[in-house]
Scaffold this active site. Structure first.
Site, PDB file in Angstrom:
ATOM      1  N   HIS A 218       8.327  -4.661   4.399  1.00 31.43           N
ATOM      2  CA  HIS A 218       8.195  -3.533   3.475  1.00 31.43           C
ATOM      3  C   HIS A 218       6.852  -3.620   2.784  1.00 31.43           C
ATOM      4  O   HIS A 218       6.382  -4.718   2.484  1.00 31.43           O
ATOM      5  CB  HIS A 218       9.322  -3.560   2.429  1.00 31.43           C
TER       6      HIS A 218
ATOM      7  N   ASP B 102      16.741  -0.026   5.882  1.00 38.16           N
ATOM      8  CA  ASP B 102      17.032   0.630   7.160  1.00 38.16           C
ATOM      9  C   ASP B 102      17.710  -0.290   8.163  1.00 38.16           C
ATOM     10  O   ASP B 102      18.277   0.176   9.145  1.00 38.16           O
ATOM     11  CB  ASP B 102      15.740   1.185   7.770  1.00 38.16           C
TER      12      ASP B 102
HETATM   13  N1  CMC Z   1       7.724  -7.015  12.819  1.00 36.94           N
HETATM   14  C1  CMC Z   1       6.745  -7.900  13.112  1.00 36.94           C
HETATM   15  N2  CMC Z   1       5.667  -8.128  12.335  1.00 36.94           N
HETATM   16  C2  CMC Z   1       5.558  -7.429  11.214  1.00 36.94           C
HETATM   17  C3  CMC Z   1       6.537  -6.478  10.823  1.00 36.94           C
HETATM   18  C4  CMC Z   1       7.649  -6.287  11.674  1.00 36.94           C
HETATM   19  N3  CMC Z   1       8.605  -5.411  11.359  1.00 36.94           N
HETATM   20  N4  CMC Z   1       6.177  -5.902   9.657  1.00 36.94           N
HETATM   21  C5  CMC Z   1       5.013  -6.482   9.314  1.00 36.94           C
HETATM   22  N5  CMC Z   1       4.635  -7.401  10.250  1.00 36.94           N
HETATM   23  C6  CMC Z   1       3.464  -8.278  10.192  1.00 36.94           C
HETATM   24  C7  CMC Z   1       2.183  -7.541  10.551  1.00 36.94           C
HETATM   25  O1  CMC Z   1       1.920  -7.627  11.932  1.00 36.94           O
HETATM   26  C8  CMC Z   1       1.174  -8.291   9.707  1.00 36.94           C
HETATM   27  O2  CMC Z   1       0.898  -9.532  10.357  1.00 36.94           O
HETATM   28  P1  CMC Z   1      -0.559 -10.209  10.237  1.00 36.94           P
HETATM   29  O3  CMC Z   1      -0.750 -10.521   8.797  1.00 36.94           O
HETATM   30  O4  CMC Z   1      -0.477 -11.404  11.113  1.00 36.94           O
HETATM   31  O5  CMC Z   1      -1.532  -9.172  10.755  1.00 36.94           O
HETATM   32  C9  CMC Z   1       1.939  -8.630   8.430  1.00 36.94           C
HETATM   33  O6  CMC Z   1       3.308  -8.704   8.832  1.00 36.94           O
HETATM   34  C10 CMC Z   1       1.799  -7.582   7.318  1.00 36.94           C
HETATM   35  O7  CMC Z   1       2.146  -6.319   7.858  1.00 36.94           O
HETATM   36  P2  CMC Z   1       1.479  -4.935   7.460  1.00 36.94           P
HETATM   37  O8  CMC Z   1       1.620  -3.984   8.591  1.00 36.94           O
HETATM   38  O9  CMC Z   1       0.113  -5.178   6.898  1.00 36.94           O
HETATM   39  O10 CMC Z   1       2.393  -4.505   6.264  1.00 36.94           O
HETATM   40  P3  CMC Z   1       2.481  -3.058   5.657  1.00 36.94           P
HETATM   41  O11 CMC Z   1       2.814  -3.232   4.222  1.00 36.94           O
HETATM   42  O12 CMC Z   1       1.273  -2.243   5.981  1.00 36.94           O
HETATM   43  O13 CMC Z   1       3.704  -2.393   6.471  1.00 36.94           O
HETATM   44  C11 CMC Z   1       5.870  -1.716   7.113  1.00 36.94           C
HETATM   45  C12 CMC Z   1       5.001  -2.288   5.989  1.00 36.94           C
HETATM   46  C13 CMC Z   1       7.243  -1.351   6.550  1.00 36.94           C
HETATM   47  C14 CMC Z   1       5.221  -0.434   7.655  1.00 36.94           C
HETATM   48  C15 CMC Z   1       6.001  -2.798   8.235  1.00 36.94           C
HETATM   49  O14 CMC Z   1       6.593  -3.965   7.719  1.00 36.94           O
HETATM   50  C16 CMC Z   1       6.781  -2.286   9.442  1.00 36.94           C
HETATM   51  O15 CMC Z   1       6.182  -1.663  10.337  1.00 36.94           O
HETATM   52  N6  CMC Z   1       8.142  -2.556   9.493  1.00 36.94           N
HETATM   53  C17 CMC Z   1       8.953  -2.011  10.551  1.00 36.94           C
HETATM   54  C18 CMC Z   1       9.321  -0.567  10.247  1.00 36.94           C
HETATM   55  C19 CMC Z   1      10.353  -0.461   9.154  1.00 36.94           C
HETATM   56  O16 CMC Z   1      11.373  -1.147   9.165  1.00 36.94           O
HETATM   57  N7  CMC Z   1      10.106   0.487   8.212  1.00 36.94           N
HETATM   58  C20 CMC Z   1      11.059   0.797   7.137  1.00 36.94           C
HETATM   59  C21 CMC Z   1      10.534   0.470   5.789  1.00 36.94           C
HETATM   60  S1  CMC Z   1      11.827   0.485   4.539  1.00 36.94           S
HETATM   61  C22 CMC Z   1      12.318   2.132   4.403  1.00 36.94           C
HETATM   62  C23 CMC Z   1      11.351   2.960   3.704  1.00 36.94           C
HETATM   63  O17 CMC Z   1      11.254   2.852   2.481  1.00 36.94           O
HETATM   64  O18 CMC Z   1      10.677   3.737   4.388  1.00 36.94           O
END
Ligand code: CMC
Length: 427
Positions: free
Chosen positions: A306, A363
């Site tokens: 998240h 989710d």
């Molecule tokens: N699976 C694998 N790796 C992950 C995941 C995941 N679900 N989420 C984050 N990471 C890794 C990412 O690759 C990065 O690694 P590194 O530092 O080595 O490059 C690190 O964790 C930080 O990730 P980020 O993409 O910079 O984090 P963010 O804050 O931009 O993204 C997110 C948050 C929710 C978009 C992401 O965690 C994600 O894509 N999760 C899966 C989709 C999901 O479940 N979304 C629902 C969110 S909750 C409901 C809502 O409020 O919408």
């Protein structure tokens, strides 16, 4: 703490005020930055940027705290109901018993959707995704309600809130009925809002429809947990669109589209699809965990991570328990759930996920409950939208009442410098 921040550019110092929120969140107010320095900030994904001051929702991602108007999400999920929470979010205070009754009665005034909307639904192919249809239908409501609401007129705003709450629920369920080829149902004003959701979805003209109150209570709780989440992608979209003084339905329609994406609300559908795929491929959770960790592989573990929660998502904790209760009530024994449990346990032990603070989010579990209730996967994000509606309305109303300026970010241009135009024959 000092009440100003000092920025130095080319040896010249500039002072900017520091704003402190109710819970001691600190922000540097850069409203005058460009005017005074000529520079802007750049912050892709707005990871460090506050877009507004807001009195609606408080969230502390490090501590795993979520509160609506000062009330903890745990208390609200345990003791309140969705319409009461909607009222709280939109109007700022918990309603008295009379306020709540009036609110529900007024919503009922607007639960009949113009029959001409059915012509619009008929224009969609049967297998259109419900979120696409919902965004279009929400936008189409503007055609039947062309007068933009005067946000400073309390009575007008109140009616607009009730109208939106009444009609959105009905059209949301119509997206499913259309998909199934079933006749479109009408809201039953003798029944409650959440019960109506289930009836609108599943009641058939061929026979009586019975529903367990435990199921209604679980759904009610789910809607409460989704009702607001401060400046997330879809809410920021609603505020942004509304900042151009576009109407409430148009702004909410944009919010629906933003919510649809798999990194946001669309994740609940993506979680179930991922679990089904793992099951189809032999149920090896570890293989998918490895894929999620592999930087060469675009696969992400859906329902994990998240932007703001770097601790357990407090909503997920409550939903996990609700999921267990619903599964026990319904006596569901679903192999997909076994995979979900295996995946969750493995990820929580895994160094990659632990070091990045990637925990199951709302989710991950909501889809499990929806599936147990017989709600088709493609409708999961529509349920999120129904839950989020009061939050979108509250945020839109606050933005307009605060007379916020039109949202218009700047950029750093990195394209070509001035070039001379070359005619086609000379290229
Ligand atoms: N699976 C694998 N790796 C992950 C995941 C995941 N679900 N989420 C984050 N990471 C890794 C990412 O690759 C990065 O690694 P590194 O530092 O080595 O490059 C690190 O964790 C930080 O990730 P980020 O993409 O910079 O984090 P963010 O804050 O931009 O993204 C997110 C948050 C929710 C978009 C992401 O965690 C994600 O894509 N999760 C899966 C989709 C999901 O479940 N979304 C629902 C969110 S909750 C409901 C809502 O409020 O919408």
């Amino acid at each position: 703490m000092s009440n100003t921040a000092i920025l130095e550019i080319d040896g010249k110092k500039y002072e900017f005020p520091i704003i402190v929120g109710t819970e001691n969140e600190v922000a540097i107010d850069i409203d005058k930055l460009r005017g005074e320095t000529g520079a802007i900030t750049i912050d892709p994904g707005y990871k460090n940027s506050g877009s507004c001051k807001s009195e609606i929702t408080f969230l502390d991602g490090e501590k795993g705290i979520l509160r609506y108007r000062g009330y903890s999400i745990e208390d609200l999920a345990d003791k309140s109901n969705f319409l009461e929470v909607s009222y709280l979010l939109i109007f700022g205070e918990l309603p008295t018993a009379a306020d709540l009754e009036k609110f529900e009665t007024n919503i009922r005034k607007y639960t009949l959707v113009n029959e001409e909307m059915k012509n619009i639904i008929d224009g969609f192919p049967k297998n259109a995704h419900p979120m696409g249809v919902l965004a279009s239908l929400t936008s189409a409501l503007t055609a039947f309600n062309p007068k933009s609401v005067d946000v400073s007129n309390e009575k007008e705003m109140y009616e607009a809130v009730c109208k939106t709450m009444g009609k959105f629920l009905v059209i949301a369920t119509w997206t499913y009925r259309k998909n199934m080829g079933y006749p479109l149902n009408y809201y039953d004003n003798t029944k409650g809002y959440v019960e109506n959701f289930m009836r609108l979805m599943f009641e058939l003209p061929t026979g009586p429809y019975k529903i367990d109150t435990k199921i209604i209570n679980a759904l009610d709780k789910l809607f409460i947990l989704h009702a607001d989440h401060e400046q997330n992608c879809s809410t920021s979209t609603v505020r942004m669109v509304g900042s151009s003084h576009a109407g409430l339905f148009a702004s909410i329609s944009a919010g629906v589209s933003a919510l649809w994406g798999p990194l946001h609300g669309g994740a609940n559908q993506a979680v179930l699809e991922m679990l089904e795929e793992i099951q189809k491929n032999g149920g090896d959770a570890d293989k998918y965990l490895a894929k999620a960790k592999d930087k060469e592989d675009p696969f992400r573990l859906m329902g994990f991570g998240h932007r703001v929660y770097k601790n357990f998502d407090p909503r997920a904790k409550i939903i996990k328990k609700a999921a267990d209760d619903v599964l026990a009530t319904l006596g569901v024994n679903d192999p997909v759930l076994t995979i979900a449990k295996k995946l969750e346990e493995a990820a929580l032990q895994d160094e990659y996920f632990k070091s990045r603070n990637l925990y199951p989010n709302v989710d991950f579990y909501s889809g499990i409950i929806y599936r147990a209730l017989g709600i088709p996967t493609e409708m999961f994000t529509v349920l999120f939208a129904i839950g989020r509606l009061p939050g979108w309305i509250a945020q839109w109303k606050e933005m307009r009442l605060n007379k916020e300026p039109i949202g218009r970010p700047r950029q750093v241009y990195t394209g070509s410098p001035l070039r001379e135009f070359v005619k086609t024959e000379n290229r």
